[in-house]
Design a protein around this motif. Structure first.
Motif, PDB file in Angstrom:
ATOM      1  N   LEU A  99       0.837  -1.204   0.000  1.00 34.89           N
ATOM      2  CA  LEU A  99       0.000   0.000   0.000  1.00 34.89           C
ATOM      3  C   LEU A  99       0.871   1.253   0.000  1.00 34.89           C
ATOM      4  O   LEU A  99       0.650   2.176  -0.794  1.00 34.89           O
ATOM      5  CB  LEU A  99      -0.931   0.008   1.217  1.00 34.89           C
ATOM      6  CG  LEU A  99      -1.748   1.287   1.432  1.00 34.89           C
ATOM      7  CD1 LEU A  99      -2.720   1.528   0.279  1.00 34.89           C
ATOM      8  CD2 LEU A  99      -2.479   1.233   2.773  1.00 34.89           C
TER       9      LEU A  99
ATOM     10  N   LYS B 140      -9.099   9.986  -1.081  1.00 36.52           N
ATOM     11  CA  LYS B 140      -9.303   8.537  -1.138  1.00 36.52           C
ATOM     12  C   LYS B 140      -8.213   7.810  -0.366  1.00 36.52           C
ATOM     13  O   LYS B 140      -8.505   6.862   0.390  1.00 36.52           O
ATOM     14  CB  LYS B 140      -9.341   8.063  -2.595  1.00 36.52           C
ATOM     15  CG  LYS B 140      -9.624   6.576  -2.702  1.00 36.52           C
ATOM     16  CD  LYS B 140      -9.777   6.125  -4.139  1.00 36.52           C
ATOM     17  CE  LYS B 140     -10.100   4.635  -4.187  1.00 36.52           C
ATOM     18  NZ  LYS B 140     -10.282   4.174  -5.574  1.00 36.52           N
ATOM     19  N   ARG B 141      -6.974   8.230  -0.518  1.00 37.39           N
ATOM     20  CA  ARG B 141      -5.882   7.607   0.238  1.00 37.39           C
ATOM     21  C   ARG B 141      -6.065   7.818   1.734  1.00 37.39           C
ATOM     22  O   ARG B 141      -5.808   6.919   2.534  1.00 37.39           O
ATOM     23  CB  ARG B 141      -4.530   8.147  -0.212  1.00 37.39           C
ATOM     24  CG  ARG B 141      -4.114   7.690  -1.574  1.00 37.39           C
ATOM     25  CD  ARG B 141      -3.954   6.189  -1.665  1.00 37.39           C
ATOM     26  NE  ARG B 141      -3.450   5.828  -2.985  1.00 37.39           N
ATOM     27  CZ  ARG B 141      -3.127   4.607  -3.346  1.00 37.39           C
ATOM     28  NH1 ARG B 141      -3.252   3.610  -2.497  1.00 37.39           N
ATOM     29  NH2 ARG B 141      -2.697   4.364  -4.549  1.00 37.39           N
TER      30      ARG B 141
ATOM     31  N   ASP C  34       2.453   1.841  -3.357  1.00 35.08           N
ATOM     32  CA  ASP C  34       1.467   2.390  -4.301  1.00 35.08           C
ATOM     33  C   ASP C  34       1.234   3.876  -4.040  1.00 35.08           C
ATOM     34  O   ASP C  34       1.137   4.678  -4.975  1.00 35.08           O
ATOM     35  CB  ASP C  34       0.140   1.647  -4.203  1.00 35.08           C
ATOM     36  CG  ASP C  34       0.182   0.252  -4.793  1.00 35.08           C
ATOM     37  OD1 ASP C  34       1.134  -0.074  -5.530  1.00 35.08           O
ATOM     38  OD2 ASP C  34      -0.751  -0.526  -4.497  1.00 35.08           O
ATOM     39  N   MET C  35       1.141   4.232  -2.770  1.00 40.97           N
ATOM     40  CA  MET C  35       0.905   5.629  -2.410  1.00 40.97           C
ATOM     41  C   MET C  35       2.070   6.509  -2.854  1.00 40.97           C
ATOM     42  O   MET C  35       1.868   7.610  -3.380  1.00 40.97           O
ATOM     43  CB  MET C  35       0.672   5.748  -0.901  1.00 40.97           C
ATOM     44  CG  MET C  35      -0.631   5.115  -0.445  1.00 40.97           C
ATOM     45  SD  MET C  35      -0.742   4.896   1.351  1.00 40.97           S
ATOM     46  CE  MET C  35      -0.565   6.565   1.937  1.00 40.97           C
TER      47      MET C  35
ATOM     48  N   LEU D 128      -8.588   5.358   2.891  1.00 37.21           N
ATOM     49  CA  LEU D 128      -8.020   4.011   2.972  1.00 37.21           C
ATOM     50  C   LEU D 128      -7.132   3.856   4.206  1.00 37.21           C
ATOM     51  O   LEU D 128      -7.159   2.814   4.873  1.00 37.21           O
ATOM     52  CB  LEU D 128      -7.227   3.682   1.707  1.00 37.21           C
ATOM     53  CG  LEU D 128      -8.031   3.554   0.417  1.00 37.21           C
ATOM     54  CD1 LEU D 128      -7.093   3.423  -0.779  1.00 37.21           C
ATOM     55  CD2 LEU D 128      -8.983   2.380   0.478  1.00 37.21           C
ATOM     56  N   LEU D 129      -6.354   4.866   4.525  1.00 40.20           N
ATOM     57  CA  LEU D 129      -5.514   4.811   5.716  1.00 40.20           C
ATOM     58  C   LEU D 129      -6.364   4.805   6.989  1.00 40.20           C
ATOM     59  O   LEU D 129      -6.144   3.992   7.893  1.00 40.20           O
ATOM     60  CB  LEU D 129      -4.548   6.001   5.747  1.00 40.20           C
ATOM     61  CG  LEU D 129      -3.408   5.987   4.740  1.00 40.20           C
ATOM     62  CD1 LEU D 129      -2.716   7.346   4.691  1.00 40.20           C
ATOM     63  CD2 LEU D 129      -2.412   4.874   5.067  1.00 40.20           C
TER      64      LEU D 129
ATOM     65  N   GLU E 254       1.876   7.057  -6.557  1.00 36.51           N
ATOM     66  CA  GLU E 254       0.840   8.032  -6.891  1.00 36.51           C
ATOM     67  C   GLU E 254       1.339   9.451  -6.630  1.00 36.51           C
ATOM     68  O   GLU E 254       1.117  10.357  -7.448  1.00 36.51           O
ATOM     69  CB  GLU E 254      -0.407   7.744  -6.059  1.00 36.51           C
ATOM     70  CG  GLU E 254      -1.558   8.679  -6.329  1.00 36.51           C
ATOM     71  CD  GLU E 254      -2.791   8.278  -5.541  1.00 36.51           C
ATOM     72  OE1 GLU E 254      -3.822   8.038  -6.186  1.00 36.51           O
ATOM     73  OE2 GLU E 254      -2.718   8.201  -4.292  1.00 36.51           O
TER      74      GLU E 254
ATOM     75  N   TYR F 205      -1.168  13.104   5.653  1.00 43.09           N
ATOM     76  CA  TYR F 205      -2.096  13.216   4.519  1.00 43.09           C
ATOM     77  C   TYR F 205      -3.200  14.233   4.800  1.00 43.09           C
ATOM     78  O   TYR F 205      -3.611  14.963   3.893  1.00 43.09           O
ATOM     79  CB  TYR F 205      -2.704  11.851   4.174  1.00 43.09           C
ATOM     80  CG  TYR F 205      -2.018  11.160   3.027  1.00 43.09           C
ATOM     81  CD1 TYR F 205      -2.562  11.157   1.749  1.00 43.09           C
ATOM     82  CD2 TYR F 205      -0.791  10.529   3.204  1.00 43.09           C
ATOM     83  CE1 TYR F 205      -1.921  10.525   0.685  1.00 43.09           C
ATOM     84  CE2 TYR F 205      -0.145   9.898   2.154  1.00 43.09           C
ATOM     85  CZ  TYR F 205      -0.715   9.905   0.897  1.00 43.09           C
ATOM     86  OH  TYR F 205      -0.079   9.295  -0.151  1.00 43.09           O
TER      87      TYR F 205
END
Length: 164
Positions: A56, A151-152, A59-60, A155-156, A63, A116
């Motif tokens: 994850l 969105k991230r 991927d972050m 998800l976190l 991005e 974030y």
């Protein structure tokens, strides 16, 4: 940032481009810093959720690389100079330093949420600022980043909201 701009046929007045470039370079610094902090978590995560979080976080970071490139290229398209070295990012970022004394997966998730969230807030504020300056294209760029960052963040946060 130098006030000297490169020539461009983009029809935004110079004073608007200078203001937008300042905002973009601030975002660039913070996005670069956030990307390196996500990689810090990626490299150092431990625990039963290691593999899922390791993937994850990678991927972050990927991005964020895309956002960094988009922000820097918008700066240069507007005739500015992208301020994107590691030292420039460290000096210009608004994020707190990443803790180096954590290893547990959920502690890394919490630390990333704490980075974030302010980045998401910054990005949303710049949507309004660039729109008010009359630069709809940059506002649109920020809108896309905002959707992805929110969105991230979701998800976190979902990792932290699960019953234990």
């Amino acid at each position: 940032m130098s006030e000297r701009l490169h020539a461009t046929q983009i029809d935004l007045p110079e004073e608007i481009r200078v203001s937008v470039i300042r905002l973009l370079n601030q975002s660039l610094a913070t996005a670069l810093d956030l990307k390196t902090q996500v990689k810090q978590a990626h490299w150092n995560v431990k625990g039963p959720q290691f593999f899922a979080l390791h993937e994850l976080f990678d991927d972050m970071a990927g991005e964020l690389d895309g956002f960094v490139d988009d922000l820097a290229e918008r700066v240069t398209a507007l005739g500015g100079t992208a301020m994107g070295t590691a030292r420039m990012a460290a000096a210009g970022s608004t994020l707190p330093e990443y803790p180096t004394d954590i290893q547990d997966g959920l502690d890394h998730v919490k630390a990333l949420v704490e980075r974030y969230a302010p980045f998401a807030k910054h990005v949303r504020a710049t949507i309004a600022e660039t729109d008010a300056l009359g630069d709809a294209d940059t506002a649109d760029l920020y809108t896309g980043i905002s959707r992805a960052v929110d969105k991230r963040l979701w998800l976190l946060e979902a990792h932290l909201q699960a019953p234990r």
